[in-house]
Design a protein around this motif. Structure first.
Motif, PDB file in Angstrom:
ATOM      1  N   ILE A   1       0.616  -0.595  -0.087  1.00 48.08           N
ATOM      2  CA  ILE A   1      -0.019  -0.006  -0.106  1.00 48.08           C
ATOM      3  C   ILE A   1       0.496   1.196  -0.234  1.00 48.08           C
ATOM      4  N   ASN A   2       1.598   1.299   0.913  1.00 49.26           N
ATOM      5  CA  ASN A   2       2.569   2.143   1.312  1.00 49.26           C
ATOM      6  C   ASN A   2       3.916   3.144   0.281  1.00 49.26           C
ATOM      7  N   GLU A   3       3.996   2.005  -0.564  1.00 50.07           N
ATOM      8  CA  GLU A   3       5.375   1.945  -1.241  1.00 50.07           C
ATOM      9  C   GLU A   3       4.900   1.782  -2.962  1.00 50.07           C
ATOM     10  N   MET A   4       4.052   1.096  -3.199  1.00 50.59           N
ATOM     11  CA  MET A   4       4.102   0.201  -4.475  1.00 50.59           C
ATOM     12  C   MET A   4       2.840   0.689  -4.975  1.00 50.59           C
ATOM     13  N   PHE A   5       1.583   0.884  -4.619  1.00 51.50           N
ATOM     14  CA  PHE A   5       0.349   1.308  -4.918  1.00 51.50           C
ATOM     15  C   PHE A   5       0.683   2.799  -5.672  1.00 51.50           C
ATOM     16  N   PRO A   6       2.130   3.583  -5.220  1.00 55.07           N
ATOM     17  CA  PRO A   6       1.771   5.144  -5.553  1.00 55.07           C
ATOM     18  C   PRO A   6       2.331   4.980  -7.349  1.00 55.07           C
ATOM     19  N   GLU A   7       3.637   4.144  -7.123  1.00 57.09           N
ATOM     20  CA  GLU A   7       3.873   3.819  -8.505  1.00 57.09           C
ATOM     21  C   GLU A   7       2.824   3.802  -9.536  1.00 57.09           C
ATOM     22  N   LEU A   8       1.793   2.805  -9.357  1.00 53.63           N
ATOM     23  CA  LEU A   8       0.433   2.002 -10.067  1.00 53.63           C
ATOM     24  C   LEU A   8      -0.724   4.177  -9.779  1.00 53.63           C
ATOM     25  N   TYR A   9      -0.395   4.522  -9.682  1.00 53.48           N
ATOM     26  CA  TYR A   9      -1.395   5.652  -9.421  1.00 53.48           C
ATOM     27  C   TYR A   9      -0.427   6.406 -10.159  1.00 53.48           C
ATOM     28  N   ALA A  10       0.649   6.775  -9.609  1.00 50.24           N
ATOM     29  CA  ALA A  10       1.389   8.314 -10.674  1.00 50.24           C
ATOM     30  C   ALA A  10       1.362   7.707 -12.222  1.00 50.24           C
ATOM     31  N   GLU A  11       1.635   6.241 -12.749  1.00 48.73           N
ATOM     32  CA  GLU A  11       1.077   6.200 -14.149  1.00 48.73           C
ATOM     33  C   GLU A  11       0.247   6.828 -14.133  1.00 48.73           C
ATOM     34  N   GLN A  12      -0.717   6.560 -13.639  1.00 50.33           N
ATOM     35  CA  GLN A  12      -2.433   7.526 -14.460  1.00 50.33           C
ATOM     36  C   GLN A  12      -2.520   9.287 -14.124  1.00 50.33           C
ATOM     37  N   GLY A  13      -1.295   9.377 -13.984  1.00 54.51           N
ATOM     38  CA  GLY A  13      -1.250  10.685 -13.536  1.00 54.51           C
ATOM     39  C   GLY A  13      -2.550  11.477 -12.475  1.00 54.51           C
ATOM     40  N   LEU A  14      -1.643  10.168 -11.127  1.00 52.82           N
ATOM     41  CA  LEU A  14      -2.247  10.808  -9.881  1.00 52.82           C
ATOM     42  C   LEU A  14      -1.469  10.221  -9.012  1.00 52.82           C
ATOM     43  N   GLU A  15      -1.570  11.411  -8.140  1.00 54.75           N
ATOM     44  CA  GLU A  15      -0.846  11.128  -6.815  1.00 54.75           C
ATOM     45  C   GLU A  15      -1.483  10.848  -5.624  1.00 54.75           C
ATOM     46  N   LEU A  16      -1.525   9.206  -5.194  1.00 58.89           N
ATOM     47  CA  LEU A  16      -1.735   8.926  -3.857  1.00 58.89           C
ATOM     48  C   LEU A  16      -1.145   9.157  -3.204  1.00 58.89           C
ATOM     49  N   LEU A  17      -1.936   9.361  -2.259  1.00 58.29           N
ATOM     50  CA  LEU A  17      -2.104  10.458  -1.062  1.00 58.29           C
ATOM     51  C   LEU A  17      -1.455   9.658   0.813  1.00 58.29           C
ATOM     52  N   LYS A  18      -3.123   8.699   0.028  1.00 58.48           N
ATOM     53  CA  LYS A  18      -3.563   8.023   1.858  1.00 58.48           C
ATOM     54  C   LYS A  18      -4.427   6.632   1.111  1.00 58.48           C
TER      55      LYS A  18
ATOM     56  N   GLN B   1       3.492  20.541  -1.139  1.00 56.78           N
ATOM     57  CA  GLN B   1       3.519  19.954  -1.311  1.00 56.78           C
ATOM     58  C   GLN B   1       3.904  18.939  -0.147  1.00 56.78           C
ATOM     59  N   GLN B   2       4.660  19.218   0.822  1.00 50.84           N
ATOM     60  CA  GLN B   2       4.970  19.147   2.372  1.00 50.84           C
ATOM     61  C   GLN B   2       3.437  19.210   3.196  1.00 50.84           C
ATOM     62  N   LEU B   3       2.601  20.441   2.564  1.00 48.94           N
ATOM     63  CA  LEU B   3       1.171  20.441   3.842  1.00 48.94           C
ATOM     64  C   LEU B   3       0.268  19.530   3.519  1.00 48.94           C
ATOM     65  N   VAL B   4       0.091  19.122   1.680  1.00 50.31           N
ATOM     66  CA  VAL B   4      -1.170  18.467   1.436  1.00 50.31           C
ATOM     67  C   VAL B   4      -0.226  16.484   1.803  1.00 50.31           C
ATOM     68  N   ARG B   5       0.327  16.811   1.924  1.00 50.08           N
ATOM     69  CA  ARG B   5       1.447  16.166   2.391  1.00 50.08           C
ATOM     70  C   ARG B   5       0.730  15.343   3.860  1.00 50.08           C
TER      71      ARG B   5
ATOM     72  N   HIS C   1      -3.059  13.850   8.261  1.00 50.33           N
ATOM     73  CA  HIS C   1      -3.815  14.219   9.708  1.00 50.33           C
ATOM     74  C   HIS C   1      -5.240  13.548   9.642  1.00 50.33           C
ATOM     75  N   ALA C   2      -5.502  13.748   8.762  1.00 49.27           N
ATOM     76  CA  ALA C   2      -6.924  12.717   8.126  1.00 49.27           C
ATOM     77  C   ALA C   2      -7.383  12.060   8.377  1.00 49.27           C
ATOM     78  N   TYR C   3      -6.392  11.013   7.906  1.00 50.17           N
ATOM     79  CA  TYR C   3      -6.155   9.442   8.669  1.00 50.17           C
ATOM     80  C   TYR C   3      -5.894   8.837   9.726  1.00 50.17           C
ATOM     81  N   GLU C   4      -5.574  10.083  10.522  1.00 47.49           N
ATOM     82  CA  GLU C   4      -5.125  10.109  12.240  1.00 47.49           C
ATOM     83  C   GLU C   4      -6.549   9.963  12.565  1.00 47.49           C
ATOM     84  N   ILE C   5      -7.451  11.075  11.844  1.00 52.25           N
ATOM     85  CA  ILE C   5      -9.101  11.333  12.258  1.00 52.25           C
ATOM     86  C   ILE C   5      -9.753  10.196  11.704  1.00 52.25           C
ATOM     87  N   ILE C   6      -9.754   9.200  10.446  1.00 52.72           N
ATOM     88  CA  ILE C   6     -10.745   8.281  10.468  1.00 52.72           C
ATOM     89  C   ILE C   6     -10.262   7.550  10.631  1.00 52.72           C
TER      90      ILE C   6
END
Length: 339
Positions: free
Chosen positions: A125-142, A253-257, A262-267
């Motif tokens: 989830i944290n290392e492989m999926f971001p690369e897959l999403y990036a191929e479709q023009g998407l920055e996977l944040l969480k 970029q760091q603000l968004v991350r 923060h939102a992940y901890e809340i959820i």
């Protein structure tokens, strides 16, 4: 059923207005797939509050139906009309086939503590999926879990044979179709906006969703028999348009991350106990609802059909899918070893 407002030409026109230099816009736009107060909305609200409290930016959140269905908001994100989108792999699977891994039944455990630890530590989830999403023009944040999947039907069931001939609504996802075929049902892909009416008219005999969504969407009103099969958790992903994200300064970029964390901890805190609360609301609202929790022996009849779905996933996704499955199993083993 809650009323929804579908996307209009005027709405899209308003979004497009002033989109030049979107990366530097002070008003960012974020769309998700759920109603006000649901899990994705809680995440989006926490993200919005963090952004606005820690920067001069503002964030507009659009809920289900305000800009169309799930496919619509993804298209708008890829086009740069939206800066952020929350979409489950159930819909992203057509764009990113590997995301369908979350619909391999009985791959993920159903106990909350193990699921959360898996999402926190998983290499897949944290290392492989971001690369897959990036191929479709998407920055996977969480990526984050929302709740255990519950099947609702026009009558209780305990065996795959009892699902034979039942039209079960699924998201537009080829692997989810394979799952319900393996379970003995007739999978019927439909966008969310057509589900309540399909159940009400008898075109559909059932559907699957986490319990909070069954309560929020009023699905128990037209599909009152809830069955806990233990076959998986509903997972979703929050992401940004890649060009937009790459155009931000390092500080932004760091603000968004940071806002995503923060939102992940809340959820994670929010979903604790949510399933029990939602079921209690359903049972209080309707005396027609029944709840069936399959025994381990009954579950085994469904679990025995899971390997064929895993094989189909590998056929759909090739070597990368095989590597992802292997990493999922390794990540889960690591979590269980720490218990």
């Amino acid at each position: 059923m809650k009323a929804t407002k579908l996307m209009t030409t005027a709405t899209v026109g308003a979004l497009l207005f002033g989109m030049s230099a979107a990366a530097h816009s002070a008003n960012w736009r974020y769309a998700h797939e759920e109603f006000e107060g649901d899990v994705q909305d809680v995440f989006a609200t926490a993200f919005k509050e963090y952004i606005e409290e820690n920067s001069d930016h503002t964030l507009q959140v659009y809920r289900f139906g305000e800009l169309g269905e799930s496919d619509d908001i993804m298209e708008q994100t890829q086009a740069g009309i939206l800066q952020f989108v929350n979409q489950s792999p159930g819909f992203t699977g057509a764009l990113i086939p590997e995301a369908q891994i979350f619909f391999v039944p009985y791959l993920l455990p159903t106990d909350e503590e193990t699921v959360i630890e898996f999402f926190n530590t998983s290499v897949a989830i944290n290392e492989m999926f971001p690369e897959l999403y990036a191929e479709q023009g998407l920055e996977l944040l969480k990526m984050y879990p929302e709740g255990e999947m519950i099947v609702t039907l026009d009558e209780p069931f305990t065996t795959p044979e009892e699902l034979r001939g039942k039209n079960i609504r699924i998201m537009t996802n080829p692997l989810l179709s394979a799952t319900y075929q393996a379970f003995g049902a007739s999978p019927t892909p439909l966008p969310w906006g057509e589900v309540y009416g399909g159940l009400q008219t008898g075109i559909l005999q059932g559907q699957e969703n986490p319990i909070f969504w069954i309560e929020s969407g009023g699905l128990y009103e037209v599909s009152p028999h809830l069955v806990y099969t233990g076959h998986g958790w509903f997972t979703t992903a929050m992401m940004a348009n890649q060009n937009f994200f790459d155009g931000l300064s390092e500080d932004e970029q760091q603000l968004v991350r940071d806002a995503s964390e923060h939102a992940y901890e809340i959820i994670i805190d929010h979903i604790s106990g949510l399933a029990e609360e939602s079921l209690a609301k359903i049972q209080e609202a309707s005396d027609e609802v029944t709840v069936t929790r399959l025994t381990e022996e009954q579950i085994e009849a469904f679990r025995a059909r899971a390997p064929q779905v895993e094989e189909e996933f590998i056929e759909m996704t090739g070597e990368r899918g095989r590597e992802l499955i292997e990493q999922f199993h390794a990540d889960l083993e690591a979590v269980r070893a720490d218990d």
